[in-house]
Write a protein that holds these residues in place. Structure first.
Motif, mmCIF file in Angstrom:
data_model
loop_
_atom_site.group_PDB
_atom_site.id
_atom_site.type_symbol
_atom_site.label_atom_id
_atom_site.label_comp_id
_atom_site.label_asym_id
_atom_site.label_seq_id
_atom_site.Cartn_x
_atom_site.Cartn_y
_atom_site.Cartn_z
ATOM 1 N N LEU A 41 61.555 57.966 35.143
ATOM 2 C CA LEU A 41 61.419 57.423 34.166
ATOM 3 C C LEU A 41 60.630 55.970 33.907
ATOM 4 N N TYR A 42 61.595 55.211 33.799
ATOM 5 C CA TYR A 42 60.570 53.576 34.343
ATOM 6 C C TYR A 42 59.824 53.868 35.046
ATOM 7 N N GLY A 43 60.469 54.873 36.215
ATOM 8 C CA GLY A 43 59.430 54.555 37.869
ATOM 9 C C GLY A 43 57.933 54.547 37.838
ATOM 10 N N VAL A 44 57.541 55.705 36.483
ATOM 11 C CA VAL A 44 56.745 56.607 36.508
ATOM 12 C C VAL A 44 55.856 55.901 35.488
ATOM 13 N N VAL A 45 56.175 54.637 34.631
ATOM 14 C CA VAL A 45 55.647 53.921 34.296
ATOM 15 C C VAL A 45 54.944 53.299 34.828
ATOM 16 N N ALA A 46 55.853 52.961 35.432
ATOM 17 C CA ALA A 46 55.714 51.003 36.129
ATOM 18 C C ALA A 46 54.608 51.759 37.154
ATOM 19 N N MET A 47 54.333 53.095 38.427
ATOM 20 C CA MET A 47 53.563 53.452 38.706
ATOM 21 C C MET A 47 52.234 53.533 38.172
ATOM 22 N N CYS A 48 52.044 53.596 36.619
ATOM 23 C CA CYS A 48 50.860 53.657 36.258
ATOM 24 C C CYS A 48 50.549 52.730 35.340
ATOM 25 N N PHE A 49 51.109 51.415 35.662
ATOM 26 C CA PHE A 49 50.808 50.033 35.392
ATOM 27 C C PHE A 49 50.658 49.723 37.108
ATOM 28 N N VAL A 50 51.118 49.942 37.748
ATOM 29 C CA VAL A 50 50.450 48.804 38.867
ATOM 30 C C VAL A 50 49.067 49.834 39.763
ATOM 31 N N LEU A 51 48.942 51.020 39.018
ATOM 32 C CA LEU A 51 47.331 52.125 39.570
ATOM 33 C C LEU A 51 46.230 50.883 39.271
ATOM 34 N N ILE A 52 46.616 50.689 37.987
ATOM 35 C CA ILE A 52 45.758 49.514 36.708
ATOM 36 C C ILE A 52 45.538 48.826 36.857
ATOM 37 N N TYR A 53 46.864 48.252 37.353
ATOM 38 C CA TYR A 53 46.427 47.159 38.142
ATOM 39 C C TYR A 53 46.317 46.653 39.492
ATOM 40 N N LYS A 54 46.107 48.057 40.031
ATOM 41 C CA LYS A 54 45.493 47.722 41.402
ATOM 42 C C LYS A 54 44.072 47.865 41.351
ATOM 43 N N ALA A 55 44.250 48.842 40.463
ATOM 44 C CA ALA A 55 42.023 49.515 40.594
ATOM 45 C C ALA A 55 41.761 48.673 40.628
ATOM 46 N N SER A 56 42.157 47.996 39.022
ATOM 47 C CA SER A 56 41.139 47.246 38.550
ATOM 48 C C SER A 56 41.452 45.593 37.876
ATOM 49 N N GLN A 57 42.607 44.996 38.431
ATOM 50 C CA GLN A 57 43.043 43.915 38.256
ATOM 51 C C GLN A 57 43.235 43.357 36.545
ATOM 52 N N VAL A 58 43.956 44.811 36.225
ATOM 53 C CA VAL A 58 44.095 44.051 34.345
ATOM 54 C C VAL A 58 45.621 44.426 34.223
ATOM 55 N N VAL A 59 46.791 43.500 33.856
ATOM 56 C CA VAL A 59 47.934 43.090 34.021
ATOM 57 C C VAL A 59 47.660 44.385 31.862
ATOM 58 N N ASN A 60 48.360 45.441 32.284
ATOM 59 C CA ASN A 60 47.943 46.291 30.958
ATOM 60 C C ASN A 60 49.108 46.040 29.754
ATOM 61 N N PHE A 61 49.443 44.750 29.434
ATOM 62 C CA PHE A 61 50.163 45.008 27.910
ATOM 63 C C PHE A 61 50.308 46.066 27.292
#
Lengths: 283, 297
Positions: free
Chosen positions: B19-39
């Protein structure tokens, strides 16, 4: 692959731009960051199915001209402040870059700019991003492989391709978009003379086989004038000279500044070399 | 040594880690696509869980429909957040964008407490059978389903980025925005899509955890645990995020085992992921899979 089957130089079907060129740039002025004036009233025309060369020294504004046409200017905080860009008779200046790609103008940017962490195949598929006839894409990938057989052998990441292969991939990617007009920014950059020959040979083939139109920016003026039918020479944001490629290649000034040598008989003696300084600028 | 407990904890670790992995993927997705660190990633998880709980308990609709409605809601929510809040921030300094996402996190945290209260609420029972037998082990159905859902999402992501047109467009945008635009990709829609996918998939994780533990504001802890996971995996690697998540899940449960057997310090499970975070940052700041650019001219 050798350039054995090299056809004769491009037919001089050139002549002056026809009645309604595919692309017409009319008197555009381009400003970066609201203050830096880069193009000051530039005009040029690219007729259907031909290669037109845009030559000039570094900083003359050649790449800016291409970006103004493709709309990528917007990504660098630049804007067209005056004049118009007509493609097929329709104004395209001010459109978003993706809208301009959909109209059929595709820019092959300077320095290849392939996606290094994707494979060749993925890069090619990306080129077809705007295509509506997606069923046709695999056939077109095969077609690109026919022009560039060595891309087919490369299955690894595109970042590990050699410079020449990257250039071929960049051109192949452009073909995948089925554009009407390709804007090519320095395809010879960083390539060995032999590879330059090969790349230009293929570019000429593409034009005769597929009927695409190319606006070519080059530092390698000799090569560019060999493949092009018409040429423009830019200096400090303006076109200062234009004519058929053959005429430009014969022009004494062009020979002197871009092709090396030239300058006529009097250049043979050092005492006449001052003429170089005097005529260095046209303006 | 209590081997049953050990095995139990490792299975726990795997399930939570996925589950952490799934949420981490979502975090990385945003970071990669739009360079936003989503807190605010943890709040996406929380909002997803609350919204689904709301549909199920207030309107009494079947779980499947409630779940699908939640996904639709989260897609719209993700796009709205991107368009309204993050799009005007394009081109602003990184630190400003980070402050905005921290702000979002605080606002949503409070908003959820205001809307749904501060007490944990249980999901209505979803599965007919509490547990099923797998290889002779009694496993709670929700855990099994949770693991399957996680693996399914990961496979979905892999397919999306390898084989679909939009997936390729997203990777291209992550690599070089100007080139992406020159290929005719609208980076605005790529950004919006990244946020939409990220919000919806985070919500799936939220619903799964909510079904297991009940929904409460504590759910957004996943958003915090995601940081050690993505730093371990390399901030811009989706695969790294998945592996990082699983490793963090296993490590924290291993720590819990060590703690309960020998040390008796208490709460080591909460702290150890952040020890990992610090050590990784010191010895391998790019993480396991972080990019170092390929360069060949």
């Amino acid at each position: 692959m050798t350039a054995a089957a090299e056809p004769a130089l491009s037919p001089s079907a050139a002549a002056a731009p026809s009645a309604r060129p595919l692309l017409a740039v009319n008197n555009i002025e381009v400003v970066y960051a609201d203050v830096i004036l880069v193009l000051r009233g530039l005009s040029l025309a690219v007729p259907q199915g031909q290669i037109v060369a845009l030559l000039g020294a570094n900083g003359a504004g050649k790449s800016t001209t291409l970006k103004a046409i493709s709309g990528l200017l917007k990504t660098e905080d630049g804007a067209i402040t005056r004049g118009e860009v007509l493609f097929d008779g329709q104004p395209v200046h001010g459109l978003e870059p993706e809208a301009i790609v959909r109209r059929g103008i595709f820019q092959v940017m300077e320095g290849r700019r392939i996606i290094a962490d994707m494979t060749c195949l993925e890069n090619l598929r990306l080129g077809a991003f705007t295509r509506r006839d997606r069923g046709q894409v695999p056939a077109d990938i095969d077609m690109v492989y026919q022009y560039f057989p060595r891309l087919k052998e490369r299955t690894g990441l595109a970042g590990y391709l050699s410079g020449g292969e990257q250039q071929m991939l960049a051109i192949g990617r452009a073909l995948m978009a089925k554009p009407k007009l390709i804007l090519m920014d320095e395809p010879s950059m960083g390539l060995s003379p032999f590879l330059v020959q090969e790349v230009f040979h293929i570019i000429r083939q593409l034009v005769s086989d597929l009927g695409v139109t190319i606006l070519l920016v080059e530092q390698n003026a000799r090569m560019a004038l060999q493949v092009a039918s018409y040429g423009y020479i830019m200096e400090r944001g303006k076109v200062v000279l234009d004519g058929t490629a053959a005429a430009l290649a014969q022009n004494e000034d062009v020979k002197e500044f871009y092709l090396g040598g030239g300058g006529g008989e009097d250049r043979k003696s050092f005492k006449n070399l001052k003429s170089y300084k005097r005529r260095k600028r046209w303006l | 040594m209590d081997w049953t407990l050990f095995l139990q904890l490792m299975i726990n670790g795997l399930i939570v880690g996925a589950l952490y992995g799934v949420v981490a993927m979502c975090f990385v997705l945003i970071y990669k696509a739009s360079q936003v660190v989503n807190f605010a990633q943890g709040e996406f998880v929380l909002i997803g869980a609350w919204v689904c709980w709301f549909f199920l308990t207030k309107y009494q609709i079947p779980f499947v429909w409630g779940f699908l409605l939640t996904l639709v809601f989260m897609v719209i929510f993700g796009i709205l957040i991107q368009v309204v809040v993050l799009r005007p921030m394009i081109g602003e300094p990184v630190i400003s964008v980070i402050m905005v996402t921290i702000g979002l996190s605080i606002v949503f945290q409070a908003l959820m407490k205001w809307a749904f209260g501060v007490f944990a609420q249980p999901f209505p029972p979803i599965f007919e059978r509490e547990s099923v037998a797998v290889f002779g082990l009694e496993v709670r159905t929700v855990y099994l389903v949770s693991l399957l859902v996680s693996v399914g999402i990961m496979a979905g992501f892999a397919y999306f980025f390898k084989a679909t047109r939009m997936g390729l467009a997203m990777r291209a945008t992550a690599f070089d925005q100007q080139v992406a635009q020159s290929l005719g990709i609208s980076i605005r829609s790529v950004f919006a899509m990244a946020w939409a996918i990220s919000a919806a998939v985070s919500a799936v994780a939220g619903v799964v955890v909510g079904v297991v533990n009940g929904v409460s504001s504590a759910l957004s802890f996943i958003g915090i645990k995601v940081f050690p996971a993505v730093i371990l995996g390399g901030l811009d690697s989706i695969v790294g995020g998945v592996l990082g998540g699983i490793i963090i899940g296993l490590v924290e449960n291993l720590a819990h085992f060590v703690d309960s057997q020998w040390l008796h310090w208490g709460n080591l499970i909460e702290v150890v992921p952040f020890w990992v975070l610090i050590v990784i940052l010191m010895i391998k700041p790019y993480g396991l899979f972080g990019t170092r650019d390929i360069e060949r001219v």
